[in-house]
Design a protein around this motif. Structure first.
Motif, mmCIF file in Angstrom:
data_model
loop_
_atom_site.group_PDB
_atom_site.id
_atom_site.type_symbol
_atom_site.label_atom_id
_atom_site.label_comp_id
_atom_site.label_asym_id
_atom_site.label_seq_id
_atom_site.Cartn_x
_atom_site.Cartn_y
_atom_site.Cartn_z
ATOM 1 N N SER A 65 -6.264 -3.964 -15.949
ATOM 2 C CA SER A 65 -4.843 -4.062 -15.610
ATOM 3 C C SER A 65 -4.430 -3.153 -14.468
ATOM 4 N N MET A 66 -5.324 -2.263 -14.010
ATOM 5 C CA MET A 66 -4.981 -1.323 -12.949
ATOM 6 C C MET A 66 -6.197 -1.075 -12.068
ATOM 7 N N LEU A 67 -5.946 -0.866 -10.775
ATOM 8 C CA LEU A 67 -6.971 -0.393 -9.847
ATOM 9 C C LEU A 67 -6.403 0.849 -9.172
ATOM 10 N N PRO A 68 -6.803 2.048 -9.625
ATOM 11 C CA PRO A 68 -6.205 3.282 -9.120
ATOM 12 C C PRO A 68 -6.966 3.851 -7.911
ATOM 13 N N PHE A 69 -6.219 4.443 -7.010
ATOM 14 C CA PHE A 69 -6.775 5.048 -5.807
ATOM 15 C C PHE A 69 -6.346 6.515 -5.709
ATOM 16 N N THR A 70 -7.199 7.310 -5.072
ATOM 17 C CA THR A 70 -6.833 8.634 -4.579
ATOM 18 C C THR A 70 -6.524 8.490 -3.097
ATOM 19 N N THR A 71 -5.423 9.082 -2.667
ATOM 20 C CA THR A 71 -5.021 9.005 -1.261
ATOM 21 C C THR A 71 -5.458 10.270 -0.542
ATOM 22 N N ARG A 72 -6.216 10.099 0.537
ATOM 23 C CA ARG A 72 -6.657 11.210 1.376
ATOM 24 C C ARG A 72 -6.107 11.042 2.786
ATOM 25 N N LEU A 73 -5.896 12.154 3.456
ATOM 26 C CA LEU A 73 -5.616 12.100 4.881
ATOM 27 C C LEU A 73 -6.892 11.713 5.621
ATOM 28 N N THR A 74 -6.726 11.009 6.737
ATOM 29 C CA THR A 74 -7.845 10.758 7.634
ATOM 30 C C THR A 74 -8.025 11.970 8.531
ATOM 31 N N ASP A 75 -9.237 12.490 8.630
ATOM 32 C CA ASP A 75 -9.521 13.627 9.501
ATOM 33 C C ASP A 75 -9.351 13.190 10.954
ATOM 34 N N PRO A 76 -8.380 13.762 11.695
ATOM 35 C CA PRO A 76 -8.121 13.300 13.067
ATOM 36 C C PRO A 76 -9.291 13.524 14.020
ATOM 37 N N ALA A 77 -10.157 14.476 13.697
ATOM 38 C CA ALA A 77 -11.284 14.776 14.590
ATOM 39 C C ALA A 77 -12.445 13.807 14.395
ATOM 40 N N THR A 78 -12.697 13.444 13.131
ATOM 41 C CA THR A 78 -13.878 12.633 12.836
ATOM 42 C C THR A 78 -13.553 11.220 12.359
ATOM 43 N N GLY A 79 -12.293 10.998 11.920
ATOM 44 C CA GLY A 79 -11.954 9.713 11.324
ATOM 45 C C GLY A 79 -12.428 9.593 9.893
ATOM 46 N N GLY A 80 -13.057 10.652 9.381
ATOM 47 C CA GLY A 80 -13.558 10.647 8.011
ATOM 48 C C GLY A 80 -12.532 11.180 7.026
ATOM 49 N N GLN A 81 -13.002 11.553 5.855
ATOM 50 C CA GLN A 81 -12.131 11.976 4.774
ATOM 51 C C GLN A 81 -11.556 13.362 5.026
ATOM 52 N N GLY A 82 -10.244 13.486 4.879
ATOM 53 C CA GLY A 82 -9.562 14.760 4.917
ATOM 54 C C GLY A 82 -9.138 15.173 3.524
ATOM 55 N N ARG A 83 -8.118 16.017 3.440
ATOM 56 C CA ARG A 83 -7.704 16.531 2.129
ATOM 57 C C ARG A 83 -6.958 15.472 1.319
ATOM 58 N N ILE A 84 -7.011 15.615 0.023
ATOM 59 C CA ILE A 84 -6.322 14.720 -0.910
ATOM 60 C C ILE A 84 -4.828 15.015 -0.892
ATOM 61 N N ILE A 85 -4.006 13.952 -0.831
ATOM 62 C CA ILE A 85 -2.552 14.154 -0.835
ATOM 63 C C ILE A 85 -1.841 13.427 -1.975
ATOM 64 N N GLY A 86 -2.545 12.595 -2.771
ATOM 65 C CA GLY A 86 -1.842 11.925 -3.851
ATOM 66 C C GLY A 86 -2.608 10.775 -4.465
ATOM 67 N N MET A 87 -1.851 9.898 -5.136
ATOM 68 C CA MET A 87 -2.415 8.767 -5.865
ATOM 69 C C MET A 87 -1.552 7.530 -5.638
ATOM 70 N N THR A 88 -2.170 6.368 -5.776
ATOM 71 C CA THR A 88 -1.434 5.104 -5.786
ATOM 72 C C THR A 88 -2.260 4.093 -6.566
ATOM 73 N N THR A 89 -1.682 2.930 -6.894
ATOM 74 C CA THR A 89 -2.429 1.946 -7.683
ATOM 75 C C THR A 89 -1.964 0.522 -7.384
ATOM 76 N N TYR A 90 -2.886 -0.408 -7.678
ATOM 77 C CA TYR A 90 -2.489 -1.757 -8.052
ATOM 78 C C TYR A 90 -2.353 -1.715 -9.563
ATOM 79 N N MET A 91 -1.239 -2.194 -10.100
ATOM 80 C CA MET A 91 -1.037 -2.149 -11.544
ATOM 81 C C MET A 91 -0.448 -3.470 -12.040
ATOM 82 N N ASN A 92 -0.409 -3.627 -13.360
ATOM 83 C CA ASN A 92 0.057 -4.878 -13.968
ATOM 84 C C ASN A 92 -0.610 -6.071 -13.295
ATOM 85 N N ILE A 93 -1.935 -5.972 -13.149
ATOM 86 C CA ILE A 93 -2.690 -7.005 -12.442
ATOM 87 C C ILE A 93 -2.696 -8.303 -13.253
ATOM 88 N N ASP A 94 -2.283 -9.380 -12.618
ATOM 89 C CA ASP A 94 -2.351 -10.730 -13.182
ATOM 90 C C ASP A 94 -3.410 -11.475 -12.375
#
Length: 202
Positions: A65-94
């Motif tokens: 019923s849910m697909l949860p994500f961790t939200t990270r900043l994109t590292d401006p120098a490398t385009g890779g993973q930066g620091r974590i800033i929060g959460m979001t989801t797909y929820m109530n999936i039909d």
């Protein structure tokens, strides 16, 4: 019928990656940025409650019923993973329609107004409409959360209605829930609006 599996979505400002318990410390630090759990109209876990919230979301993922994500900043120098800033989801999936709700979202206070939320919504909406083939995507928020209602409306979502005394908040008070949606034929206009907003943060 669709099957929504964990996936990483990368944008200009953020990377959405599948939530895991390994993100715990980064998510605690993000929630402490603004002490977001003290905002009465949102539901952000306290530092002590973060592990349980991650577990709750992963349990709902196992149930489909849910697909949860961790939200990270994109590292401006490398385009890779930066620091974590929060959460979001797909929820109530039909999976049959298919239809999803985008929600249970929060971001560190220092990231507000930086384009991260618009980027996150662009990634989630694009995947829902263009990959999953959803005819509609839904958003819900507290009637009294005017900041959230205005942000959802700015996306181009239309208000469907209000569910009165819909659910209880963490302190036991019944809340009214405002329901918004974006339909598939509205998506190109919404996408253009989000891309225009993001261009201002480049």
């Amino acid at each position: 019928m669709i099957s929504i599996e964990p996936i990483t979505l990368a944008g200009q400002h953020v990377i959405l990656e599948p939530l895991s318990q390994a993100h715990h410390d980064g998510l605690v630090a993000a929630a402490q940025d603004g002490e977001l759990w003290n905002l009465w109209y949102t539901s952000v876990p306290t530092p002590d409650g973060m592990a349980a919230e991650i577990g709750r979301r992963l349990s709902l993922q196992e149930q489909g019923s849910m697909l949860p994500f961790t939200t990270r900043l994109t590292d401006p120098a490398t385009g890779g993973q930066g620091r974590i800033i929060g959460m979001t989801t797909y929820m109530n999936i039909d999976a049959g329609t298919p239809r999803v709700e985008i929600g249970s979202t929060w971001n560190a206070a220092s990231s507000h107004g930086t384009g991260t939320n618009a980027d996150s919504k662009l990634l989630l909406l694009r995947y829902a409409f263009e990959t999953l083939g959803c005819p509609a995507v839904e958003f819900r928020t507290h009637w009294l959360n005017h900041q959230s209602r205005e942000a959802i409306a700015r996306l181009g979502a239309k208000q469907d209605g209000v569910l009165r005394s819909h659910r209880r908040t963490s302190d036991g008070v019944l809340r009214d829930t405002v329901v918004f949606s974006i339909l598939a034929h509205e998506w190109p206009m919404v996408r253009n609006g989000l891309e225009h907003r993001l261009a201002r943060h480049l």
